[in-house]
Scaffold this active site. Structure first.
Site, short mmCIF file in Angstrom:
data_model
loop_
_atom_site.label_atom_id
_atom_site.label_comp_id
_atom_site.label_asym_id
_atom_site.label_seq_id
_atom_site.Cartn_x
_atom_site.Cartn_y
_atom_site.Cartn_z
N TYR A 155 0.88 151.94 -22.23
CA TYR A 155 1.30 151.62 -23.39
C TYR A 155 0.11 152.31 -24.47
O TYR A 155 0.25 152.86 -25.43
CB TYR A 155 1.66 150.51 -23.71
N LYS A 159 0.19 155.21 -27.15
CA LYS A 159 -0.20 154.97 -28.71
C LYS A 159 -1.25 155.67 -28.88
O LYS A 159 -1.40 155.89 -30.09
CB LYS A 159 -0.21 153.54 -28.84
P1 NAP Z 1 11.37 146.09 -30.51
O1 NAP Z 1 12.14 144.86 -31.38
O2 NAP Z 1 11.68 145.97 -29.09
O3 NAP Z 1 12.30 147.12 -31.14
C1 NAP Z 1 12.50 148.53 -30.48
C2 NAP Z 1 13.74 149.22 -30.66
O4 NAP Z 1 13.72 150.54 -29.85
C3 NAP Z 1 14.78 148.40 -30.02
O5 NAP Z 1 15.84 148.36 -30.81
C4 NAP Z 1 15.20 149.34 -28.75
O6 NAP Z 1 16.25 149.17 -28.04
C5 NAP Z 1 14.71 150.90 -29.40
N1 NAP Z 1 14.65 151.40 -28.12
C6 NAP Z 1 13.92 151.22 -27.06
N2 NAP Z 1 13.96 152.39 -26.14
C7 NAP Z 1 14.72 153.69 -26.79
C8 NAP Z 1 15.24 154.83 -26.49
N3 NAP Z 1 14.73 155.33 -25.51
N4 NAP Z 1 15.78 155.27 -27.34
C9 NAP Z 1 16.07 154.65 -28.65
N5 NAP Z 1 16.07 153.37 -28.92
C10 NAP Z 1 15.13 152.77 -28.09
O7 NAP Z 1 10.14 146.54 -30.99
P2 NAP Z 1 9.17 146.25 -32.09
O8 NAP Z 1 8.10 145.21 -31.95
O9 NAP Z 1 9.89 146.31 -33.38
O10 NAP Z 1 8.32 147.74 -32.13
C11 NAP Z 1 8.79 148.69 -32.86
C12 NAP Z 1 7.60 149.83 -32.76
O11 NAP Z 1 6.28 149.29 -33.08
C13 NAP Z 1 7.58 150.37 -31.17
O12 NAP Z 1 7.08 151.65 -31.08
C14 NAP Z 1 6.17 149.41 -30.66
O13 NAP Z 1 5.53 149.79 -29.78
C15 NAP Z 1 5.50 149.29 -32.32
N6 NAP Z 1 4.36 148.20 -32.17
C16 NAP Z 1 4.84 147.10 -32.08
C17 NAP Z 1 3.61 146.03 -32.28
C18 NAP Z 1 4.41 144.55 -32.18
O14 NAP Z 1 3.41 143.44 -32.18
N7 NAP Z 1 5.63 143.97 -32.36
C19 NAP Z 1 2.55 146.37 -32.36
C20 NAP Z 1 2.01 147.73 -32.59
C21 NAP Z 1 3.13 148.51 -32.46
P3 NAP Z 1 16.43 147.93 -26.91
O15 NAP Z 1 16.30 146.62 -27.57
O16 NAP Z 1 17.67 148.42 -26.39
O17 NAP Z 1 15.38 148.24 -26.09
#
Ligand code: NAP
Length: 253
Positions: A155, A159
């Site tokens: 990851y 990133k």
């Molecule tokens: P999340 O709640 O898990 O949402 C991610 C979404 O992406 C989910 O709907 C997921 O579907 C979808 N997804 C996964 N694989 C996919 C694919 N191959 N094609 C299309 N859609 C796909 O995550 P989040 O926390 O909102 O994070 C969103 C972004 O922010 C990510 O890139 C994450 O790395 C980044 N981020 C998050 C945090 C944090 O603390 N939450 C911090 C830094 C960066 P499924 O549910 O079916 O898997």
């Protein structure tokens, strides 16, 4: 709310939940025609329905962002539907955490493909429409983990890759009126962080509380905190900003 996106079309990947859903909602609130992309069409549809119920304009499209054919088809579908794409938010992401010595090749590949290769594929597919229009904005989700995070070699690499990819795409696409930026959130309360806590044998509420205590602003981030910065970077308010990765971490380094 200000209408910074009237007559603009925004494609948000991974829009079915968390940060993606909040970003799709915020863009729609500011007047954008939003397309919520996710691998689960029904889940993306639910977010589009919620946006429409709140008075916004939204529809859904299904694609796996790590698959070129899927991405190209979905982007073509959006352009058929709306004639243009003005904003691309590369938000879809997954984690498959493990310590380096145990990490399987499958988990390495999946995380690199969904988090990093997807940004290349989606931006490549969308930029040709933006180049034709002579304008556009791309915002991708990096992470504080890009600086290194135990158990997240895959990851963190993905990133960190987004930061270099963003800087490079900004150089190449700037002359065509396209801005490319990224955000690097710290701990944001979503399904992803709750699942990570559980995998580590921690109670998600406890982890949120201790993370908030260590954070200078004494809180963890919410999806809306990321959505507002992504929306700013996608808007004309950021018209002279490109190639940047903006931290959204409450000051916790
Ligand atoms: P999340 O709640 O898990 O949402 C991610 C979404 O992406 C989910 O709907 C997921 O579907 C979808 N997804 C996964 N694989 C996919 C694919 N191959 N094609 C299309 N859609 C796909 O995550 P989040 O926390 O909102 O994070 C969103 C972004 O922010 C990510 O890139 C994450 O790395 C980044 N981020 C998050 C945090 C944090 O603390 N939450 C911090 C830094 C960066 P499924 O549910 O079916 O898997």
């Amino acid at each position: 709310m200000t209408q910074r996106f009237t007559e603009r079309v925004a494609l948000v990947t991974g829009a079915a939940g968390g940060i993606g859903a909040a970003t799709a909602t915020r863009l729609a609130t500011e007047g954008a025609t939003v397309v919520a992309l996710d691998r689960d069409l029904a889940a993306a549809q639910r977010v589009a329905d919620e946006v429409r119920a709140a008075g916004g304009t939204a529809s859904a499209v299904a694609a796996d962002v790590s698959q070129k054919a899927d991405v190209d088809r979905a982007v073509a579908e959006v352009v058929d539907r709306h004639g243009r794409i003005d904003v691309l938010v590369n938000n879809a992401g997954i984690t498959r955490d493990d310590l380096l010595f145990r990490m399987g090749e499958d988990d390495w590949d999946a995380v690199i493909d969904v988090n990093l290769k997807s940004v290349f594929l989606c931006t490549q597919a969308v930029q040709k429409h933006m180049v034709k229009a002579g304008s556009g904005a791309v915002v991708s989700l990096s992470s504080r983990s890009a600086r290194g995070n135990r158990g997240q070699a895959n990851y963190a690499a993905a990133k960190a890759g987004i930061i270099g990819l963003t800087a490079t795409m900004a150089l190449e696409l700037g002359p065509f009126g396209i801005r490319v930026n990224a955000v690097a959130p710290g701990y944001i309360a979503t399904d992803m962080t709750r699942a990570t806590a559980r995998r580590q044998g921690l109670d998600p509420d406890d982890l949120e509380r201790t993370t908030a205590e260590r954070t200078p602003l004494r809180r963890v981030g919410q999806p809306e905190d990321v959505a507002s910065v992504v929306t700013f970077l996608a808007s004309d308010d950021a018209r002279h900003v490109t190639g940047q990765t903006v931290a959204i971490d409450g000051g916790l380094r």
